[in-house]
Design a protein around this motif. Structure first.
Motif, short mmCIF file in Angstrom:
data_model
loop_
_atom_site.label_atom_id
_atom_site.label_comp_id
_atom_site.label_asym_id
_atom_site.label_seq_id
_atom_site.Cartn_x
_atom_site.Cartn_y
_atom_site.Cartn_z
N ALA A 129 10.29 5.23 18.79
CA ALA A 129 10.23 3.83 18.06
C ALA A 129 10.54 4.17 16.53
N PHE A 130 9.99 5.10 16.07
CA PHE A 130 10.13 5.30 14.69
C PHE A 130 12.00 5.46 14.17
N GLU A 131 12.34 6.51 15.42
CA GLU A 131 13.74 6.81 15.42
C GLU A 131 14.58 5.36 15.57
N GLU A 132 14.15 4.49 16.46
CA GLU A 132 14.77 3.58 16.55
C GLU A 132 15.04 2.43 15.47
N ARG A 133 13.81 2.28 14.76
CA ARG A 133 13.87 1.68 13.54
C ARG A 133 14.71 1.96 12.55
N GLY A 134 14.95 3.34 12.57
CA GLY A 134 15.94 3.96 11.56
C GLY A 134 17.24 4.25 11.67
N LYS A 135 18.01 3.79 13.02
CA LYS A 135 19.12 3.68 13.29
C LYS A 135 20.23 3.34 12.46
N GLY A 136 19.97 2.28 11.89
CA GLY A 136 20.82 1.91 10.81
C GLY A 136 20.64 2.38 9.53
N ASP A 137 19.56 3.22 9.14
CA ASP A 137 19.56 3.87 7.92
C ASP A 137 20.61 4.64 7.57
N ARG A 138 21.06 4.66 6.11
CA ARG A 138 21.97 5.48 5.58
C ARG A 138 21.51 7.06 5.50
N HIS A 139 20.20 7.10 5.00
CA HIS A 139 19.74 8.50 4.78
C HIS A 139 18.09 8.36 5.14
N GLN A 140 17.61 9.65 5.14
CA GLN A 140 16.30 9.93 5.53
C GLN A 140 15.67 11.12 4.54
N PHE A 141 14.43 10.85 4.32
CA PHE A 141 13.70 12.09 3.49
C PHE A 141 12.97 12.68 4.37
N ARG A 142 12.95 14.10 4.28
CA ARG A 142 11.96 15.09 4.93
C ARG A 142 11.41 16.09 4.03
N PHE A 143 9.82 15.84 4.05
CA PHE A 143 9.06 16.68 3.16
C PHE A 143 8.16 17.70 3.91
N ILE A 144 7.86 18.92 3.22
CA ILE A 144 7.07 19.67 3.65
C ILE A 144 5.90 19.86 2.71
N VAL A 145 4.55 19.29 2.79
CA VAL A 145 3.69 19.35 1.81
C VAL A 145 2.62 20.62 2.16
N SER A 146 2.46 21.54 1.24
CA SER A 146 1.58 22.53 1.47
C SER A 146 0.69 22.85 0.39
N VAL A 147 -0.78 22.41 0.45
CA VAL A 147 -1.62 22.62 -0.53
C VAL A 147 -2.02 24.10 -0.27
N GLU A 148 -2.14 24.68 -1.60
CA GLU A 148 -2.58 26.10 -1.40
C GLU A 148 -3.98 26.28 -0.81
N ASP A 149 -4.79 25.39 -0.90
CA ASP A 149 -6.25 25.48 -0.34
C ASP A 149 -6.25 24.42 0.74
N ALA A 150 -5.42 24.32 1.64
CA ALA A 150 -5.38 23.38 2.51
C ALA A 150 -6.41 23.58 3.78
N GLY A 151 -6.73 24.85 3.78
CA GLY A 151 -7.77 25.16 5.03
C GLY A 151 -9.14 24.63 4.33
N GLU A 152 -9.13 24.25 3.24
CA GLU A 152 -10.63 23.81 2.70
C GLU A 152 -10.76 22.52 2.89
N LEU A 153 -9.61 21.68 3.31
CA LEU A 153 -9.58 20.20 3.30
C LEU A 153 -10.01 20.00 4.80
N GLU A 154 -11.36 19.18 4.64
CA GLU A 154 -11.92 18.84 5.98
C GLU A 154 -10.94 17.80 6.82
N ASN A 155 -10.11 16.84 5.93
CA ASN A 155 -9.27 15.92 6.41
C ASN A 155 -7.86 15.76 6.10
N LEU A 156 -7.02 16.98 6.53
CA LEU A 156 -5.74 16.95 5.99
C LEU A 156 -4.93 15.66 6.30
N ARG A 157 -5.21 15.16 7.53
CA ARG A 157 -4.48 13.76 7.68
C ARG A 157 -4.80 12.76 6.84
N GLY A 158 -6.14 12.69 6.41
CA GLY A 158 -6.64 11.81 5.53
C GLY A 158 -5.79 12.10 4.05
#
Length: 652
Positions: A129-158
């Motif tokens: 559904a996400f891909e379908e919504r973006g079919k008419g978009d000119r561009h897209q952004f892709r990110f990789i977010v890496s917290v140095e101490d991500a292992g200590e985060l109890e809720n990475l999703r939050g």
């Protein structure tokens, strides 16, 4: 004496030359860009800081980029963000689906399970559904977010949701995004895919344009600010231990970047910041380590000369270390000689021991191939390669890039007065007594058609092509450009253990009947030898081979017999499922129908052609996939197939 206008002149400086004095080749970096780069190395701050370069006036988030980070201190949590701006039209039709399928792949969760995409308000985002919504978009952004101490985060999703909410505030628009958390590396990280279309708010429905400064600095500072709030500031002990770990590393570290920024020319002066004694001590220790690696030279106790290639060398060493760790993990303790050539100089045959992305942001993939030569090879795949079509355990052939083809030499030798005529070639082959002259000519015609589409040759009439005098060099350049890094061909989707008792014509059978490759007496070569003996035992059971002392006698036409048996069995299954009648192919007879789907068998991949009353199974070719659901036709001659799609004939 008054000067006349026509006598006036103005100096017009030419474009700055590159360091080597040349202006040819790739476009030289803009002079302003070079200046800004050197200013940045000298310690320039982000836009908005006093004395810094002017802030960008282009895109959303430029105000936030100038303000953020002013309250961050040296004890703030460190976050790395890799970003990519993707123009969808240039990236290709399958770019989005391939990337989304990759980030939600198996084995990325804490428990080694398949990743689950989520969004701002859902834990189970629908990627289709996400891909379908973006079919008419000119561009897209892709990110990789890496917290140095991500292992200590109890809720990475939050954490990710709160980070994206703050981005929403900075960019003044509702953002449509999905994310997947990855825990399969030493550094847990999050892949975020953001649509390039503004939502509710200012400029609703317009292209989402993010200011360059916000991409370069603002996002990272926002993420660092949030991580510091969630985890608290780093203690002095944390900071010191982190820096000490970097002293001995054989890769580019934050200490090396500090040295590069502090360098005037290529000289580092450690007396520039005498107040920060602890950091200066760590920098001195790093310099001593780099001196042992011959990447810096000591002038005196406080002055060091950096090697011009220090940054590139350390980056390469880091990549090499990552490759070695990847290969050791893939081989699971099996002893192999490791070959790190990312583009092999000679063909490599073997099993896929592991696969993945060397560059997750840009979807650049790799294979670890356990070769029949007894060595393990790390191979970078061409851009756009489909990892899903290369199963772990399957057998592949890696071909070097840009090798001269025998078919091209034949075309150049047969052409007369710059013209290749298929009729003349066919007559020559028949005169020479070739076993299957028509199939050979068809292969040359397919090659000429491929080169015609690239402008290398010109078709004058049916069966006649104009061949340029420099044909061989131009065809070689064509292949080199298309197969940079080499080509990968899947020889079998089955492992050798699965092939031993398979009903079709397997890769092991091809090794016994003319395609035999030299097998090493060690490593995977030994495993292939053992599998061949087990396969012979199976063929004896099936009445397709017999042993005569130490000799093994195979039945005539073993490969076609095995293939026909498997196709007959597969045809019965499909016939039961669809109610259509299976029409076995006859050599030289055209098969017509609508391409419904493909079927993966031990003998290879086959396309199902439905003519309304029955169906045929025809050897598949990648280009046919573009015609799914359309009318096509094909002719099979021996082991080759010629596909007829409109005016294009394609085969193998």
């Amino acid at each position: 004496m008054a000067s006349r206008d026509e006598e006036r002149f103005r100096i017009k400086p030419g474009a700055p030359r590159r360091p080597d004095g040349s202006q040819s080749g790739k476009r030289a970096q803009r002079f302003v860009s070079q200046v800004l780069k050197q200013v940045s190395k000298a310690g320039a701050k982000t836009s908005g800081a006093r004395g810094a370069r002017p802030a960008s006036t282009f895109g959303r988030g430029r105000v936030a980029a100038g303000m953020k980070g002013q309250g961050l201190k040296t004890d703030a949590r460190r976050v790395t963000i890799k970003s990519r701006f993707v123009v969808l039209k240039k990236a290709g039709a399958n770019s989005v689906s391939t990337h989304l399928r990759y980030i939600e792949r198996d084995g990325v969760t804490r428990d080694g399970e398949r990743g689950q995409a989520y969004g701002a308000e859902t834990d189970t985002a629908d990627l289709k559904a996400f891909e379908e919504r973006g079919k008419g978009d000119r561009h897209q952004f892709r990110f990789i977010v890496s917290v140095e101490d991500a292992g200590e985060l109890e809720n990475l999703r939050g954490y990710t949701r709160e980070f994206m909410q703050r981005m929403t505030t900075d960019l003044e628009t509702r953002l449509d995004w999905v994310a997947v958390d990855h825990w399969d590396t030493d550094n847990p990280h999050t892949h975020i895919v953001l649509r390039g279309r503004a939502g509710d708010g200012r400029g609703k429905g317009q292209d989402l344009v993010i200011a360059p400064d916000y991409m370069a600095y603002g996002m990272r500072l926002r993420a660092s600010e949030l991580a510091t709030e969630w985890l608290g500031p780093r203690t002095e002990l944390d900071i010191r231990q982190g820096l000490l770990r970097e002293v001995e590393q054989e890769r580019l570290t934050s200490l090396d970047r500090t040295l590069l920024r502090q360098a005037t020319g290529d000289i580092v002066d450690l007396t520039q910041q005498p107040k920060d004694g602890q950091r200066q001590t760590v920098l001195r220790a790093r310099l001593q380590r780099l001196e042992a690696m011959e990447l810096v030279g000591r002038i005196d106790a406080n002055h060091w000369r950096l090697s011009p290639n220090m940054q590139q060398t350390l980056t390469t060493m880091g990549e090499r270390g990552d490759i070695l760790r990847t290969m050791h993990k893939a081989l699971r303790g099996q002893q192999r000689e490791l070959v790190l050539e990312t583009a092999p100089a000679i063909p490599v045959f073997g099993r896929i021991a592991a696969k993945g992305l060397a560059d997750e942001l840009n979807d650049r993939s790799y294979l670890v191939v356990d070769g029949i030569d007894g060595r393990a090879h790390y191979v970078r795949l061409p851009v756009g390669a489909d990892l899903a079509a290369l199963p772990v355990g399957g057998i592949v052939e890696v071909k070097p890039a840009g090798r001269e083809r025998a078919v091209d030499r034949n075309i150049a030798g047969i052409a007369r007065e710059g013209l290749y005529r298929s009729v003349d070639h066919l007559a020559q082959l028949r005169q020479e007594g070739a076993p299957d002259p028509q199939t050979a000519v068809d292969a040359h015609v397919r090659r000429l058609e491929a080169l015609r589409r690239s402008g290398v040759v010109e078709r004058m009439a049916d069966g006649v092509w104009r061949v340029p005098p420099d044909f061989l060099s131009r065809s070689h350049a064509h292949d080199t450009q298309r197969t940079a890094g080499g080509t990968i061909e899947l020889r079998s989707h089955l492992s050798i253990e699965q092939q031993v008792r398979a009903q079709g014509a397997t890769w092991l059978d091809h090794q016994m009947v003319g395609d035999a490759r030299e097998l090493s007496p060690r490593g995977f070569g030994v495993q292939v030898r053992d599998a061949l003996q087990s396969r012979i035992d199976f063929l004896v059971e099936q009445g397709l081979a017999e042993r005569s002392g130490s000799r093994v006698v195979l039945v005539r036409n073993l490969l076609s017999t095995l293939r026909d048996r498997e196709l007959a069995a597969a045809g019965k299954v499909i016939q039961h499922q669809t109610g259509l009648v299976h029409r076995p192919l006859r050599d030289g007879v055209r098969a017509n129908g609508i391409y419904r789907r493909s079927v993966q068998l031990a003998s290879g991949r086959f396309a199902m052609l439905d003519d309304g009353m029955g169906f045929s199974l025809v050897p598949w070719k990648p280009v046919v996939e573009q015609r799914l659901g359309q009318q096509v036709s094909a002719i099979v001659r021996g082991s080759s197939v010629t596909w007829d799609i409109g005016r294009r004939q394609l085969g193998r």
